[in-house]
Design a protein around this motif. Sequence first.
Motif, PDB file in Angstrom:
ATOM      1  N   ILE A  59     -26.602  65.877  13.107  1.00 11.52           N
ATOM      2  CA  ILE A  59     -25.583  64.965  12.583  1.00 11.52           C
ATOM      3  C   ILE A  59     -24.295  65.063  13.396  1.00 11.52           C
ATOM      4  O   ILE A  59     -23.690  64.046  13.721  1.00 11.52           O
ATOM      5  N   PHE A  60     -23.903  66.274  13.755  1.00 11.98           N
ATOM      6  CA  PHE A  60     -22.686  66.397  14.560  1.00 11.98           C
ATOM      7  C   PHE A  60     -22.864  65.724  15.930  1.00 11.98           C
ATOM      8  O   PHE A  60     -21.937  65.115  16.449  1.00 11.98           O
ATOM      9  N   LYS A  61     -24.074  65.801  16.470  1.00 10.32           N
ATOM     10  CA  LYS A  61     -24.356  65.160  17.751  1.00 10.32           C
ATOM     11  C   LYS A  61     -24.273  63.632  17.604  1.00 10.32           C
ATOM     12  O   LYS A  61     -23.638  62.933  18.395  1.00 10.32           O
ATOM     13  N   LEU A  62     -24.904  63.136  16.549  1.00 12.88           N
ATOM     14  CA  LEU A  62     -24.923  61.707  16.260  1.00 12.88           C
ATOM     15  C   LEU A  62     -23.507  61.186  16.083  1.00 12.88           C
ATOM     16  O   LEU A  62     -23.135  60.117  16.573  1.00 12.88           O
ATOM     17  N   LEU A  63     -22.727  61.962  15.363  1.00  7.14           N
ATOM     18  CA  LEU A  63     -21.345  61.626  15.070  1.00  7.14           C
ATOM     19  C   LEU A  63     -20.546  61.473  16.357  1.00  7.14           C
ATOM     20  O   LEU A  63     -19.805  60.513  16.537  1.00  7.14           O
ATOM     21  N   ILE A  68     -32.681  61.020  14.842  1.00  8.95           N
ATOM     22  CA  ILE A  68     -31.483  60.584  15.574  1.00  8.95           C
ATOM     23  C   ILE A  68     -31.866  59.978  16.926  1.00  8.95           C
ATOM     24  O   ILE A  68     -31.027  59.779  17.782  1.00  8.95           O
ATOM     25  N   LEU A  74     -35.597  66.226  13.601  1.00 10.30           N
ATOM     26  CA  LEU A  74     -34.808  64.994  13.720  1.00 10.30           C
ATOM     27  C   LEU A  74     -34.687  64.490  15.153  1.00 10.30           C
ATOM     28  O   LEU A  74     -34.032  63.482  15.392  1.00 10.30           O
ATOM     29  N   ILE A  94     -22.917  67.358   4.587  1.00  4.38           N
ATOM     30  CA  ILE A  94     -22.035  67.197   5.749  1.00  4.38           C
ATOM     31  C   ILE A  94     -21.227  65.909   5.651  1.00  4.38           C
ATOM     32  O   ILE A  94     -20.032  65.891   5.933  1.00  4.38           O
ATOM     33  N   PHE A  95     -21.866  64.825   5.202  1.00  5.04           N
ATOM     34  CA  PHE A  95     -21.111  63.577   5.058  1.00  5.04           C
ATOM     35  C   PHE A  95     -20.004  63.726   3.999  1.00  5.04           C
ATOM     36  O   PHE A  95     -18.911  63.198   4.151  1.00  5.04           O
ATOM     37  N   LEU A 110     -17.243  65.837   5.521  1.00  7.59           N
ATOM     38  CA  LEU A 110     -16.573  65.008   6.505  1.00  7.59           C
ATOM     39  C   LEU A 110     -15.527  64.122   5.839  1.00  7.59           C
ATOM     40  O   LEU A 110     -14.394  64.015   6.288  1.00  7.59           O
ATOM     41  N   LEU A 166     -18.630  55.422  10.437  1.00  5.70           N
ATOM     42  CA  LEU A 166     -19.211  56.519   9.657  1.00  5.70           C
ATOM     43  C   LEU A 166     -20.134  55.968   8.571  1.00  5.70           C
ATOM     44  O   LEU A 166     -21.209  56.496   8.328  1.00  5.70           O
ATOM     45  N   LEU A 221     -23.262  54.939  10.100  1.00  9.25           N
ATOM     46  CA  LEU A 221     -24.026  56.125  10.459  1.00  9.25           C
ATOM     47  C   LEU A 221     -24.785  56.661   9.245  1.00  9.25           C
ATOM     48  O   LEU A 221     -25.966  57.010   9.326  1.00  9.25           O
ATOM     49  N   PHE A 263     -29.030  56.860   8.315  1.00  7.07           N
ATOM     50  CA  PHE A 263     -29.735  58.022   7.794  1.00  7.07           C
ATOM     51  C   PHE A 263     -30.357  57.752   6.432  1.00  7.07           C
ATOM     52  O   PHE A 263     -30.869  58.660   5.782  1.00  7.07           O
TER      53      PHE A 263
END
Lengths: 332, 332
Positions: free
Chosen positions: A244-248, B130, B216, B244-245, B248, B270, B273, B277
């Motif tokens: 997720i951090f990579k995607l972000l 991803i 992923l 995480i979302f 964030l 975001l 994104l 997912f």
Amino acid sequence: MIRLAIDAMGGDHAPEVVIEGVKQALATYSDIEITLFGPQEELMSQFDDLTRLVIVDASEKITGEDDPVKTIRKKKDSSLVKAAYAVKDGHADALISAGNTGALLAAGLLIIGRLKGIERPGLMPLIPTINPSSPYFILMDAGANADAKAIYLYQHALLANQYAQSVLKIETPRISLLNNGAESGKGDKLRKEVYEQLEADQTLNFVGNIESKDLLTGNVDIVITDGFTGNAVLKSLEGTAKAIFKLLKEALVQSSLKTKVGAFLVKDRLKQLALEFDDSKQGGAVLLGVNNAVVKAHGSSDDQAIFNAIRQTREIVQSQAIEKMKNIFNKN
Amino acid sequence: MIRLAIDAMGGDHAPEVVIEGVKQALATYSDIEITLFGPQEELMSQFDDLTRLVIVDASEKITGEDDPVKTIRKKKDSSLVKAAYAVKDGHADALISAGNTGALLAAGLLIIGRLKGIERPGLMPLIPTINPSSPYFILMDAGANADAKAIYLYQHALLANQYAQSVLKIETPRISLLNNGAESGKGDKLRKEVYEQLEADQTLNFVGNIESKDLLTGNVDIVITDGFTGNAVLKSLEGTAKAIFKLLKEALVQSSLKTKVGAFLVKDRLKQLALEFDDSKQGGAVLLGVNNAVVKAHGSSDDQAIFNAIRQTREIVQSQAIEKMKNIFNKN
């Protein structure tokens, strides 16, 4: 004095980050003595000051590709095996390595030895949560045993409970069983058996089942599972966070100008957030159920992670957690 | 005509979202006929047009708290049980519900029935990755069986492989085994046995073990595991992404003015994104190994997720995937 045996050659960035972490720890804690194992001449040249530091020569190195059990028997002059023997022979109180996990587990089990009464030691990492008032939890077993029996999991709960009390100073740790539903009666045969044993033990604060979707909420202190599932869940947490951090990052860089400007402004906060999710902050994973503290630092450890593993190991020895574990199983 | 039996009363937002999803699907696909099960009068009042739509009265409703097997036997007039019997009796080709997962699995197994030769049906969701060039993978079994044997996992690989070929139009699906290491020889007894069976079957494109940290990345099409681990890993993926979302969002809102301004600018990206997912995009989870297509939509489905589950079920029926699965196991 707390005496630590450290494998200088374990991990992706060894020996540099190990040397740095050792220097920081020696400067910070005046009550530790470190014996460092690795190529003596090379290591010697990196230290100006040998106060409370001994460097023992080890000509061999165990790599990530080596078969754990075979390599322990064959590479007798490796930094890991010599460090483990130093602990076994009473020259040090605890063992730290950032190298091959399987080899460290094998060294703990076969050289340092199981605690009397323990069927199988378990690997216990601390996992970060998103709950500031309960910022991490214990996962046990995270992969020391692929094939599990109920007695292993029950004993792991006793070990982890003692660790949480002695080292983390949690008075009555909330213990849960990782399961496929929150209600009692859920799970496979193994889970049903372990559930009953945990519930029946009045010395434990067993709070019931937990589903893996709730792990990061920080509602429990200890999560008990078999090593196969523990390994899968741990790697899934790490993999998902990383993905997720990579995607972000990609999403914010490849977007419109507006988003790019926004990304620039939130960049620092995102970096900080990723750091909060760094699971080396609390130290390494502890092999519980052996005669001494054995700590596995992340393979990708930097000097700070090595320092944290040393800090944690010092706390374990200081707390006498292992002696208390011995007492639990000697009584039984 | 493709004839679908749909439980109007399953899921957190039933029957409203089911009604909406059904309306959209009937308007989009002229080759489907829907039989909707639930309180007839109430449902009737929601439809102006009954073209290709039949509403069958069901006075009872299965809730999330009901014991799966018991409720299937007891609540004979529930929307789910009546829909399952409609499929069993040949009045419909496939069953869809967003309700109690265990009850739907029980209805599939006990009412619609296992495919001849299949030991245990498995639950198969599609999980987003991803990787834009391989945006989802099949997880099998995600929780239909807590206690597993090697033969279940091997048969699940055959079923999932046929699904990927027929429905997803992937010519030679890359099949992997979820394990605690990438090398062959890893894992517990179960994994070692399944590995050998998958490797020996020349009809399968078995690419070896996969660790859950790599799920992923989209490097494989099918991930085979036992239902207990599959459930744990799936919920861990969902839980971590959600956590995480959430983190964030909080981090960006509670920060400095600079970060807040940035947060405002990246907000849309975001949201997008998080949508990428969303695992209901591909439809629901399919119960494979029974005599008809049985699809479980997410409990929290909105009308779009119900529509997606209907679209997917239509594709399954159209592809004749179940007939092809029957042929594989009749030959053996």
